[in-house]
Design a protein around this motif. Structure first.
Motif, mmCIF file in Angstrom:
data_model
loop_
_atom_site.group_PDB
_atom_site.id
_atom_site.type_symbol
_atom_site.label_atom_id
_atom_site.label_comp_id
_atom_site.label_asym_id
_atom_site.label_seq_id
_atom_site.Cartn_x
_atom_site.Cartn_y
_atom_site.Cartn_z
ATOM 1 N N THR A 25 0.809 0.422 10.469
ATOM 2 C CA THR A 25 0.796 0.726 9.041
ATOM 3 C C THR A 25 -0.420 0.333 8.230
ATOM 4 N N LEU A 26 -0.918 -0.532 8.548
ATOM 5 C CA LEU A 26 -2.000 -1.351 7.718
ATOM 6 C C LEU A 26 -3.132 -0.218 8.027
ATOM 7 N N SER A 27 -3.153 0.418 8.769
ATOM 8 C CA SER A 27 -4.414 1.603 9.136
ATOM 9 C C SER A 27 -4.165 2.744 8.046
ATOM 10 N N ILE A 28 -3.193 2.657 7.233
ATOM 11 C CA ILE A 28 -2.645 3.867 6.535
ATOM 12 C C ILE A 28 -3.456 3.784 5.118
ATOM 13 N N TYR A 29 -3.973 4.590 4.514
ATOM 14 C CA TYR A 29 -4.224 4.430 3.240
ATOM 15 C C TYR A 29 -3.824 5.645 2.319
ATOM 16 N N ALA A 30 -4.290 6.909 2.220
ATOM 17 C CA ALA A 30 -3.717 8.114 1.517
ATOM 18 C C ALA A 30 -2.767 8.477 2.291
ATOM 19 N N MET A 31 -1.687 9.311 1.741
ATOM 20 C CA MET A 31 -0.480 9.894 2.466
ATOM 21 C C MET A 31 -0.274 11.139 1.661
ATOM 22 N N ILE A 91 -1.426 11.183 -2.354
ATOM 23 C CA ILE A 91 -1.311 9.924 -3.198
ATOM 24 C C ILE A 91 -2.300 8.695 -2.306
ATOM 25 N N THR A 92 -3.083 8.066 -3.207
ATOM 26 C CA THR A 92 -3.720 6.913 -2.413
ATOM 27 C C THR A 92 -2.986 5.699 -2.688
ATOM 28 N N LEU A 93 -3.566 4.806 -1.980
ATOM 29 C CA LEU A 93 -2.774 3.463 -1.796
ATOM 30 C C LEU A 93 -2.634 2.664 -3.198
ATOM 31 N N SER A 94 -3.569 3.025 -4.069
ATOM 32 C CA SER A 94 -3.149 2.455 -5.434
ATOM 33 C C SER A 94 -2.272 3.695 -6.333
ATOM 34 N N GLY A 95 -1.966 4.743 -6.147
ATOM 35 C CA GLY A 95 -1.083 5.697 -6.510
ATOM 36 C C GLY A 95 -1.907 6.584 -7.351
ATOM 37 N N THR A 96 -3.059 6.991 -7.077
ATOM 38 C CA THR A 96 -3.732 8.338 -7.764
ATOM 39 C C THR A 96 -3.302 9.352 -6.914
ATOM 40 N N ASP A 132 6.121 3.824 -1.725
ATOM 41 C CA ASP A 132 6.439 2.355 -1.737
ATOM 42 C C ASP A 132 5.692 1.852 -0.574
ATOM 43 N N ASN A 133 4.517 1.077 -1.019
ATOM 44 C CA ASN A 133 3.775 0.264 -0.112
ATOM 45 C C ASN A 133 4.502 -0.752 0.784
ATOM 46 N N ALA A 134 5.332 -1.232 0.022
ATOM 47 C CA ALA A 134 6.135 -2.483 0.791
ATOM 48 C C ALA A 134 6.964 -1.878 1.808
ATOM 49 N N LYS A 135 7.516 -0.617 1.737
ATOM 50 C CA LYS A 135 8.450 -0.020 2.446
ATOM 51 C C LYS A 135 7.892 0.918 3.663
#
Length: 123
Positions: free
Chosen positions: A28-34, A51-56, A72-75
């Motif tokens: 999952t560390l390879s995932i950025y945008a979803m 949505i980007t990693l930062s929420g855009t 939820d990046n933590a989950k």
């Protein structure tokens, strides 16, 4: 590798709401945008929201103001809250993840895909 598993589809009446979720596992560390895409019977797969990693975020015009994507990046999860549903929202909804961090609607940008979850909106 990354595995994506969608949940939350089902049958809902027009005007109702539904929430889809997607859980990512593996590298999952390879995932950025979803993103979420959908495909209706006899139609091509189309972009819904990203949505980007930062929420855009970005949305298709057809869902803007009705759908909201969040993560939820933590989950390692991404969700799609869908309100004011219409029969034309009926489709298989797919979760997608990208190694890039741009919230764009091009399917070719996404490296990993879930199996999809069916949403049916009755009139």
């Amino acid at each position: 590798q990354v595995q994506l598993v969608e949940s939350g589809g089902g049958l809902v009446q027009a005007g109702g709401s539904q929430r889809l979720s997607c859980a990512a596992s593996g590298r999952t560390l390879s995932i950025y945008a979803m993103a979420w895409f959908r495909q209706a019977p006899g139609k091509e797969r189309e972009f819904v929201a990203a949505i980007t990693l930062s929420g855009t975020t970005s949305y298709a015009d057809s869902v803007k103001g009705r759908f909201a994507i969040s993560r939820d990046n933590a989950k390692n999860t991404v969700s799609l809250q869908m309100n004011s549903l219409k029969p034309e929202d009926t489709a298989v909804y797919y979760c997608a993840a990208s190694k890039g961090d741009v919230a764009l609607g091009y399917a070719s940008l996404y490296n990993y895909w879930g199996q999809g979850t069916q949403l049916t909106v009755s009139s």
